[in-house]
Design an enzyme around this catalytic site. Structure first.
Site, PDB file in Angstrom:
ATOM      1  N   ASP A  45       0.840  -1.202   0.000  1.00  0.00           N
ATOM      2  CA  ASP A  45       0.000   0.000   0.000  1.00  0.00           C
ATOM      3  C   ASP A  45       0.875   1.252   0.000  1.00  0.00           C
ATOM      4  O   ASP A  45       0.372   2.385  -0.016  1.00  0.00           O
ATOM      5  CB  ASP A  45      -1.035  -0.001   1.131  1.00  0.00           C
ATOM      6  CG  ASP A  45      -0.410  -0.095   2.515  1.00  0.00           C
ATOM      7  OD1 ASP A  45       0.823  -0.196   2.602  1.00  0.00           O
ATOM      8  OD2 ASP A  45      -1.165  -0.057   3.511  1.00  0.00           O
ATOM      9  N   SER A  46       2.210   1.059  -0.059  1.00  0.00           N
ATOM     10  CA  SER A  46       3.129   2.170  -0.379  1.00  0.00           C
ATOM     11  C   SER A  46       2.742   2.739  -1.746  1.00  0.00           C
ATOM     12  O   SER A  46       3.176   3.839  -2.109  1.00  0.00           O
ATOM     13  CB  SER A  46       4.582   1.689  -0.386  1.00  0.00           C
ATOM     14  OG  SER A  46       4.720   0.514  -1.161  1.00  0.00           O
ATOM     15  N   ASP A  84      -1.216  -6.069  -0.151  1.00  0.00           N
ATOM     16  CA  ASP A  84      -1.477  -5.432   1.136  1.00  0.00           C
ATOM     17  C   ASP A  84      -2.967  -5.211   1.338  1.00  0.00           C
ATOM     18  O   ASP A  84      -3.669  -4.792   0.405  1.00  0.00           O
ATOM     19  CB  ASP A  84      -0.791  -4.052   1.178  1.00  0.00           C
ATOM     20  CG  ASP A  84       0.415  -4.045   2.088  1.00  0.00           C
ATOM     21  OD1 ASP A  84       0.483  -4.893   3.001  1.00  0.00           O
ATOM     22  OD2 ASP A  84       1.293  -3.188   1.878  1.00  0.00           O
ATOM     23  N   LYS A 114      -1.207  -9.332   3.038  1.00  0.00           N
ATOM     24  CA  LYS A 114      -0.388  -8.875   4.173  1.00  0.00           C
ATOM     25  C   LYS A 114      -1.229  -7.898   4.975  1.00  0.00           C
ATOM     26  O   LYS A 114      -1.937  -7.065   4.397  1.00  0.00           O
ATOM     27  CB  LYS A 114       0.897  -8.203   3.693  1.00  0.00           C
ATOM     28  CG  LYS A 114       1.695  -7.552   4.832  1.00  0.00           C
ATOM     29  CD  LYS A 114       3.107  -7.206   4.430  1.00  0.00           C
ATOM     30  CE  LYS A 114       3.293  -5.911   3.705  1.00  0.00           C
ATOM     31  NZ  LYS A 114       2.808  -4.708   4.429  1.00  0.00           N
ATOM     32  N   GLU A 116      -1.153  -5.459   8.787  1.00  0.00           N
ATOM     33  CA  GLU A 116      -0.275  -4.887   9.808  1.00  0.00           C
ATOM     34  C   GLU A 116      -0.800  -5.162  11.207  1.00  0.00           C
ATOM     35  O   GLU A 116      -2.015  -5.160  11.432  1.00  0.00           O
ATOM     36  CB  GLU A 116      -0.163  -3.363   9.594  1.00  0.00           C
ATOM     37  CG  GLU A 116       0.445  -2.992   8.259  1.00  0.00           C
ATOM     38  CD  GLU A 116       0.627  -1.478   8.096  1.00  0.00           C
ATOM     39  OE1 GLU A 116       0.315  -0.709   9.030  1.00  0.00           O
ATOM     40  OE2 GLU A 116       1.096  -1.081   7.011  1.00  0.00           O
ATOM     41  N   GLU A 183       9.648  -3.927  10.114  1.00  0.00           N
ATOM     42  CA  GLU A 183       9.998  -2.626   9.524  1.00  0.00           C
ATOM     43  C   GLU A 183      10.526  -1.662  10.586  1.00  0.00           C
ATOM     44  O   GLU A 183       9.896  -1.437  11.628  1.00  0.00           O
ATOM     45  CB  GLU A 183       8.754  -2.024   8.832  1.00  0.00           C
ATOM     46  CG  GLU A 183       9.029  -0.647   8.251  1.00  0.00           C
ATOM     47  CD  GLU A 183       8.032  -0.193   7.200  1.00  0.00           C
ATOM     48  OE1 GLU A 183       7.115  -0.960   6.839  1.00  0.00           O
ATOM     49  OE2 GLU A 183       8.188   0.949   6.726  1.00  0.00           O
TER      50      GLU A 183
HETATM   51  O1  KIV Z   1       3.570  -1.048   1.466  1.00  0.00           O
HETATM   52  C1  KIV Z   1       4.730  -1.495   1.406  1.00  0.00           C
HETATM   53  O2  KIV Z   1       5.460  -1.298   0.426  1.00  0.00           O
HETATM   54  C2  KIV Z   1       5.213  -2.263   2.543  1.00  0.00           C
HETATM   55  C3  KIV Z   1       6.676  -2.547   2.614  1.00  0.00           C
HETATM   56  C4  KIV Z   1       7.421  -1.323   2.936  1.00  0.00           C
HETATM   57  C5  KIV Z   1       6.974  -3.651   3.539  1.00  0.00           C
HETATM   58  O3  KIV Z   1       4.446  -2.615   3.384  1.00  0.00           O
END
Ligand code: KIV
Length: 280
Positions: A45-46, A84, A114, A116, A183
């Protein structure tokens, strides 16, 4: 050839082999990353900051994630594609979380999701795994909580915070997570977590002791000049400057008439041209 299974990562850990995960957000990026040998790709989600121009991951929606994950899946053949779960797609209630995780697998084609957090998501992780959804955990500086942390600060520095992180990592493993991202935590703590878990740890700003590493595509390729002040990101190329130079050269050639040439143009039969000229 089917995609790699998430169990491959545990095999790599057992064999003492390190591995690299990298983010991708579209078809072209995913193709390049897989062609370079990545066995695991994260549609992070970056996306919010590096592709969509937001100042954090918080505004990213499920629809954004589904849209971009589909493109990454189309650009890959064998890689494990982890998508994510964006902010508020799993926090409000468990049924909604299950439906959203299901969407990422069923509609977008991801291999795994994924999410958090530690103890507060463990029940959810267990339920997802029991329903056949592979889950990657994410501990430490979890970007969706950036407003809670008050900025991008190293996590797990006090004895209490480090102990909580260790317990959370164990709980995620017991709940069935197949790997956990660590992280921005101190390197010795990441090493300790890695040694105590049988599932792989994947570090970003967590030192060399993790089983795998993850980098954000735009950071490692130097797309942005300011590098977003990230100590944990290493630049392997400076593509931003190269792209700008290429576009500058194109603009200059159009303006001075040196592009296009015959090489980039299509000819026409002389007699047709003659007839046309005569008729008009
Ligand atoms: O969103 C993302 O790119 C991430 C990584 C930095 C692990 O969660």
């Amino acid at each position: 050839m089917p995609r790699y299974s998430v169990h491959k990562l545990r095999e790599l850990k057992a064999a003492g082999r390190k591995f690299a995960m990298i983010t991708a957000y579209d078809y072209a990026g995913a193709r390049l990353v897989e062609q370079a040998g990545a066995q695991i790709i994260l549609v992070g989600d970056s996306l919010g900051s590096v592709v969509l121009g937001y100042d954090s991951t918080v505004p990213v929606t499920m629809d954004d994630m589904v849209h971009h994950t589909k493109a990454v899946v189309r650009g890959t053949e064998k890689a494990i594609v982890v998508a994510d779960m964006p902010f508020m797609s799993y926090q409000a209630n468990a049924d909604e979380a299950m439906r959203n995780a299901g969407r990422l697998l069923q509609e977008a084609g991801a291999t795994a999701v994924k999410l958090e957090g530690g103890s507060h998501v463990v029940g959810l992780v267990r339920r997802m795994v029991e329903c056949g959804i592979p889950v990657m955990g994410h501990l430490g500086l979890t970007p969706q909580s950036v407003n809670q942390f008050g900025g991008h600060k190293v996590q797990g520095k006090t004895p209490a915070a480090a102990a909580k992180l260790l317990n959370d990592a164990r709980a995620l493993e017991e709940a069935g997570a197949f790997a956990v991202v660590l992280e921005t935590i101190p390197a010795p703590l990441a090493r300790m977590v890695t040694e105590r878990l049988s599932i792989p740890t994947i570090g970003i700003g967590a030192g060399p002791g993790c089983d795998g590493q993850v980098q954000v595509f735009h950071d490692m390729l130097g797309i942005y000049d300011d590098q977003r002040a990230l100590r944990h990101a290493k630049r392997y190329a400076v593509l931003g400057a190269q792209i700008r130079d290429a576009v500058r050269a194109y603009i200059a050639e159009v303006e001075d008439g040196s592009f296009p040439t015959e090489e980039h143009s299509f000819p026409m039969d002389e007699s047709t041209l003659g007839e046309l000229a005569h008729a008009f």
